[in-house]
Scaffold this motif. Structure first.
Motif, PDB file in Angstrom:
ATOM      1  N   HIS A   1     -59.689   5.167  11.908  1.00  0.00           N
ATOM      2  CA  HIS A   1     -60.795   4.652  11.106  1.00  0.00           C
ATOM      3  C   HIS A   1     -61.301   5.700  10.118  1.00  0.00           C
ATOM      4  CE1 HIS A   1     -60.751   1.455  14.110  1.00  0.00           C
ATOM      5  NE2 HIS A   1     -61.447   0.746  13.254  1.00  0.00           N
ATOM      6  N   HIS A   2     -61.251   6.981  10.514  1.00  0.00           N
ATOM      7  CA  HIS A   2     -61.582   8.031   9.555  1.00  0.00           C
ATOM      8  C   HIS A   2     -60.620   7.976   8.364  1.00  0.00           C
ATOM      9  CE1 HIS A   2     -64.256   9.399  12.561  1.00  0.00           C
ATOM     10  NE2 HIS A   2     -63.527  10.342  13.122  1.00  0.00           N
ATOM     11  N   GLY A   3     -59.341   7.883   8.684  1.00  0.00           N
ATOM     12  CA  GLY A   3     -58.353   7.826   7.614  1.00  0.00           C
ATOM     13  C   GLY A   3     -58.481   6.579   6.768  1.00  0.00           C
TER      14      GLY A   3
ATOM     15  N   PHE B   1     -46.843  15.467  -1.858  1.00  0.00           N
ATOM     16  CA  PHE B   1     -48.060  15.179  -2.626  1.00  0.00           C
ATOM     17  C   PHE B   1     -48.506  16.323  -3.535  1.00  0.00           C
ATOM     18  CE2 PHE B   1     -48.918  12.403   1.229  1.00  0.00           C
ATOM     19  CZ  PHE B   1     -48.581  11.218   0.571  1.00  0.00           C
ATOM     20  N   GLY B   2     -48.009  17.525  -3.271  1.00  0.00           N
ATOM     21  CA  GLY B   2     -48.330  18.642  -4.152  1.00  0.00           C
ATOM     22  C   GLY B   2     -49.658  19.324  -3.891  1.00  0.00           C
ATOM     23  N   ARG B   3     -50.433  18.833  -2.918  1.00  0.00           N
ATOM     24  CA  ARG B   3     -51.761  19.399  -2.701  1.00  0.00           C
ATOM     25  C   ARG B   3     -52.335  18.948  -1.364  1.00  0.00           C
ATOM     26  NH1 ARG B   3     -55.255  17.030  -7.442  1.00  0.00           N
ATOM     27  NH2 ARG B   3     -57.034  17.671  -6.146  1.00  0.00           N
ATOM     28  N   ILE B   4     -53.362  19.645  -0.910  1.00  0.00           N
ATOM     29  CA  ILE B   4     -54.159  19.248   0.252  1.00  0.00           C
ATOM     30  C   ILE B   4     -55.618  19.452  -0.130  1.00  0.00           C
ATOM     31  CG2 ILE B   4     -54.782  19.752   2.651  1.00  0.00           C
ATOM     32  CD1 ILE B   4     -51.881  20.782   3.017  1.00  0.00           C
ATOM     33  N   ASP B   5     -56.431  18.421   0.021  1.00  0.00           N
ATOM     34  CA  ASP B   5     -57.827  18.485  -0.398  1.00  0.00           C
ATOM     35  C   ASP B   5     -58.824  18.346   0.746  1.00  0.00           C
ATOM     36  OD1 ASP B   5     -57.564  18.218  -3.540  1.00  0.00           O
ATOM     37  OD2 ASP B   5     -56.208  16.730  -2.674  1.00  0.00           O
ATOM     38  N   ILE B   6     -58.435  17.644   1.802  1.00  0.00           N
ATOM     39  CA  ILE B   6     -59.379  17.297   2.874  1.00  0.00           C
ATOM     40  C   ILE B   6     -58.680  17.460   4.219  1.00  0.00           C
ATOM     41  CG2 ILE B   6     -60.718  15.419   3.923  1.00  0.00           C
ATOM     42  CD1 ILE B   6     -60.818  14.179   1.036  1.00  0.00           C
ATOM     43  N   LEU B   7     -59.390  18.049   5.170  1.00  0.00           N
ATOM     44  CA  LEU B   7     -58.912  18.132   6.548  1.00  0.00           C
ATOM     45  C   LEU B   7     -60.008  17.643   7.475  1.00  0.00           C
ATOM     46  CD1 LEU B   7     -57.120  19.101   8.936  1.00  0.00           C
ATOM     47  CD2 LEU B   7     -58.192  21.369   8.650  1.00  0.00           C
ATOM     48  N   ILE B   8     -59.681  16.680   8.328  1.00  0.00           N
ATOM     49  CA  ILE B   8     -60.596  16.244   9.371  1.00  0.00           C
ATOM     50  C   ILE B   8     -60.011  16.663  10.715  1.00  0.00           C
ATOM     51  CG2 ILE B   8     -61.745  14.299  10.488  1.00  0.00           C
ATOM     52  CD1 ILE B   8     -61.678  12.807   7.883  1.00  0.00           C
ATOM     53  N   ASN B   9     -60.666  17.626  11.352  1.00  0.00           N
ATOM     54  CA  ASN B   9     -60.249  18.073  12.688  1.00  0.00           C
ATOM     55  C   ASN B   9     -60.851  17.126  13.719  1.00  0.00           C
ATOM     56  OD1 ASN B   9     -58.631  20.455  12.244  1.00  0.00           O
ATOM     57  ND2 ASN B   9     -60.501  21.492  11.572  1.00  0.00           N
ATOM     58  N   ASN B  10     -60.076  16.107  14.068  1.00  0.00           N
ATOM     59  CA  ASN B  10     -60.549  15.041  14.946  1.00  0.00           C
ATOM     60  C   ASN B  10     -59.908  15.080  16.334  1.00  0.00           C
ATOM     61  OD1 ASN B  10     -61.626  12.124  15.442  1.00  0.00           O
ATOM     62  ND2 ASN B  10     -59.397  11.922  15.682  1.00  0.00           N
ATOM     63  N   ALA B  11     -58.735  15.688  16.459  1.00  0.00           N
ATOM     64  CA  ALA B  11     -57.989  15.645  17.716  1.00  0.00           C
ATOM     65  C   ALA B  11     -58.711  16.387  18.835  1.00  0.00           C
ATOM     66  CB  ALA B  11     -56.598  16.247  17.517  1.00  0.00           C
ATOM     67  N   ALA B  12     -58.699  15.788  20.018  1.00  0.00           N
ATOM     68  CA  ALA B  12     -59.307  16.423  21.193  1.00  0.00           C
ATOM     69  C   ALA B  12     -58.875  15.679  22.443  1.00  0.00           C
ATOM     70  CB  ALA B  12     -60.831  16.417  21.092  1.00  0.00           C
ATOM     71  N   ASN B  13     -58.843  16.382  23.555  1.00  0.00           N
ATOM     72  CA  ASN B  13     -58.695  15.727  24.852  1.00  0.00           C
ATOM     73  C   ASN B  13     -60.068  15.222  25.275  1.00  0.00           C
ATOM     74  OD1 ASN B  13     -56.016  16.459  24.895  1.00  0.00           O
ATOM     75  ND2 ASN B  13     -56.294  18.164  26.318  1.00  0.00           N
ATOM     76  N   ASN B  14     -60.112  14.020  25.841  1.00  0.00           N
ATOM     77  CA  ASN B  14     -61.384  13.460  26.300  1.00  0.00           C
ATOM     78  C   ASN B  14     -61.145  12.645  27.565  1.00  0.00           C
ATOM     79  OD1 ASN B  14     -64.025  12.605  26.530  1.00  0.00           O
ATOM     80  ND2 ASN B  14     -63.878  11.069  24.908  1.00  0.00           N
ATOM     81  N   PRO B  15     -60.985  13.335  28.686  1.00  0.00           N
ATOM     82  CA  PRO B  15     -60.722  12.619  29.954  1.00  0.00           C
ATOM     83  C   PRO B  15     -61.840  11.634  30.277  1.00  0.00           C
ATOM     84  CG  PRO B  15     -60.404  14.987  30.198  1.00  0.00           C
ATOM     85  CD  PRO B  15     -61.063  14.779  28.876  1.00  0.00           C
ATOM     86  N   LYS B  16     -61.467  10.442  30.689  1.00  0.00           N
ATOM     87  CA  LYS B  16     -62.449   9.407  30.994  1.00  0.00           C
ATOM     88  C   LYS B  16     -62.864   9.494  32.459  1.00  0.00           C
ATOM     89  CE  LYS B  16     -62.083   7.855  26.830  1.00  0.00           C
ATOM     90  NZ  LYS B  16     -63.159   8.172  25.855  1.00  0.00           N
TER      91      LYS B  16
ATOM     92  N   ALA C   1     -70.378   8.166   7.142  1.00  0.00           N
ATOM     93  CA  ALA C   1     -70.628   9.602   7.237  1.00  0.00           C
ATOM     94  C   ALA C   1     -69.382  10.402   6.856  1.00  0.00           C
ATOM     95  CB  ALA C   1     -71.071   9.959   8.651  1.00  0.00           C
ATOM     96  N   ILE C   2     -68.223   9.948   7.304  1.00  0.00           N
ATOM     97  CA  ILE C   2     -66.974  10.632   6.972  1.00  0.00           C
ATOM     98  C   ILE C   2     -66.743  10.612   5.460  1.00  0.00           C
ATOM     99  CG2 ILE C   2     -64.452  10.445   7.136  1.00  0.00           C
ATOM    100  CD1 ILE C   2     -65.667  11.740   9.581  1.00  0.00           C
ATOM    101  N   LEU C   3     -66.924   9.457   4.840  1.00  0.00           N
ATOM    102  CA  LEU C   3     -66.734   9.365   3.400  1.00  0.00           C
ATOM    103  C   LEU C   3     -67.728  10.258   2.669  1.00  0.00           C
ATOM    104  CD1 LEU C   3     -65.405   8.170   0.912  1.00  0.00           C
ATOM    105  CD2 LEU C   3     -66.925   6.183   1.124  1.00  0.00           C
ATOM    106  N   PHE C   4     -68.978  10.261   3.111  1.00  0.00           N
ATOM    107  CA  PHE C   4     -70.001  11.102   2.503  1.00  0.00           C
ATOM    108  C   PHE C   4     -69.606  12.574   2.557  1.00  0.00           C
ATOM    109  CE2 PHE C   4     -73.841  13.688   3.527  1.00  0.00           C
ATOM    110  CZ  PHE C   4     -74.406  13.713   2.260  1.00  0.00           C
ATOM    111  N   LEU C   5     -69.199  13.048   3.731  1.00  0.00           N
ATOM    112  CA  LEU C   5     -68.883  14.461   3.881  1.00  0.00           C
ATOM    113  C   LEU C   5     -67.608  14.878   3.152  1.00  0.00           C
ATOM    114  CD1 LEU C   5     -69.759  15.039   7.649  1.00  0.00           C
ATOM    115  CD2 LEU C   5     -71.072  15.745   5.646  1.00  0.00           C
ATOM    116  N   CYS C   6     -66.688  13.937   2.968  1.00  0.00           N
ATOM    117  CA  CYS C   6     -65.420  14.264   2.314  1.00  0.00           C
ATOM    118  C   CYS C   6     -65.459  14.090   0.798  1.00  0.00           C
ATOM    119  CB  CYS C   6     -64.290  13.403   2.890  1.00  0.00           C
ATOM    120  SG  CYS C   6     -63.875  13.788   4.597  1.00  0.00           S
ATOM    121  N   SER C   7     -66.516  13.487   0.294  1.00  0.00           N
ATOM    122  CA  SER C   7     -66.592  13.162  -1.133  1.00  0.00           C
ATOM    123  C   SER C   7     -67.588  14.061  -1.850  1.00  0.00           C
ATOM    124  CB  SER C   7     -67.010  11.702  -1.307  1.00  0.00           C
ATOM    125  OG  SER C   7     -68.379  11.540  -0.923  1.00  0.00           O
TER     126      SER C   7
END
Length: 280
Positions: free
Chosen positions: A32-34, A93-108, A254-260
């Motif tokens: 959903h972030h992407g 793509f020739g470039r990198i502009d945005i990185l979202i560090n989203n990956a994590a372990n989250n045991p339920k 919020a994600i769009l706001f912070l990345c834009s």
């Protein structure tokens, strides 16, 4: 010449031509972030383990957003994998502009059958694995992809923390009636430690790369509804002023706001979006 307000709105949130990377991109929130970034015109690269099938998720995102997005298999704890992905993205793509560090372990632990989660029982191997994915992975991704942004003197990094980086877990949420105290399930210690550390990493990188015009912020979301047991939901609702968990698409704004460019004067900040839970 002053930009007309209507045009200003469109410009602020326009990501056309920018390339965004989302780690854990095939998962519940990562996709959903992407998706919101792709909707704003970005070309999105979803990174995830092979078991999450990021290739299929990348094709899904490309079809849904009509953007040139893709998914790549990557172990973010591997520098070799990350360097290979960096080269693939730059070649394509020739470039990198945005990185979202989203990956994590989250045991339920909401199902109430995980006495291993208690501090006294918590496996060292789980501690090391959770720290490696959630914190070391974010560090390595920031180093590899952030260095590429620094070379171009422009970029955005968003670290996905948690409301449990701001407040302690309320372990009463996970209690199971009838179990002795030393067997009661709890939210594992690593989750709070990793998410809190990500806010520290955010502040560090915000000052470290300020001269390179790289903005670094964090988001601390609350829990997302995903079929949790009703007893857990009932307890949690009482702790949240809005009376519910978040839906999986409610962090997109919020994600769009912070990345834009809408957040162009914002760096080193943790944006808390938790339904009001941490204000109590």
């Amino acid at each position: 010449m002053t930009t007309e307000p209507a045009n200003r709105v469109a410009t602020l949130f326009d990501l056309t031509g920018r390339v965004a990377i989302v780690t854990g991109g095939a998962g519940l929130l990562g996709y959903h972030h992407g998706a919101i970034l792709a909707s704003a015109g970005a070309r999105v690269v979803l990174l995830d383990l092979n078991t999450a099938n990021p290739g299929a998720r990348g094709k899904q995102l490309a079809a849904e957003s009509a953007t040139e997005s893709l998914g790549l298999v990557c172990d973010i704890t591997s520098e070799v994998d990350l360097e290979g992905v960096r080269k693939t993205i730059i070649d394509k793509f020739g470039r990198i502009d945005i990185l979202i560090n989203n990956a994590a372990n989250n045991p339920k632990v909401e199902d109430g059958n995980t006495a291993w989660s208690r501090l006294e029982n918590f496996p060292l191997a789980s501690w090391e694995a959770d720290i490696r994915v959630g914190l070391t992975g974010a560090f390595l991704c920031s180093r590899v992809f952030g260095a590429e942004m620094a070379r171009r003197k422009s970029g955005v990094i968003v670290n996905v923390a948690s409301d449990l980086a701001v407040i302690a877990p309320d372990q009463r949420l996970y209690r199971v009636e009838g179990l002795p105290e030393d067997l009661q399930p709890v939210k594992p210690v690593t989750y709070s430690v990793v998410k809190t550390a990500l806010i520290g990493l955010t502040r560090y990188l915000a000052t470290y790369w300020s001269q390179a015009n790289i903005r670094v912020n964090a988001i601390s979301p609350g829990g997302v509804f995903n079929g949790q047991p009703e007893v857990f939901l009932s307890r949690l609702r009482q702790l949240i002023p809005l009376g519910r968990m978040a839906e999986r698409d409610e962090y997109q704004g919020a994600i769009l706001f912070l990345c834009s460019d809408a957040s162009s004067y914002m760096t080193g900040t943790n944006l808390v979006i938790d339904g009001g839970r941490s204000c109590l």
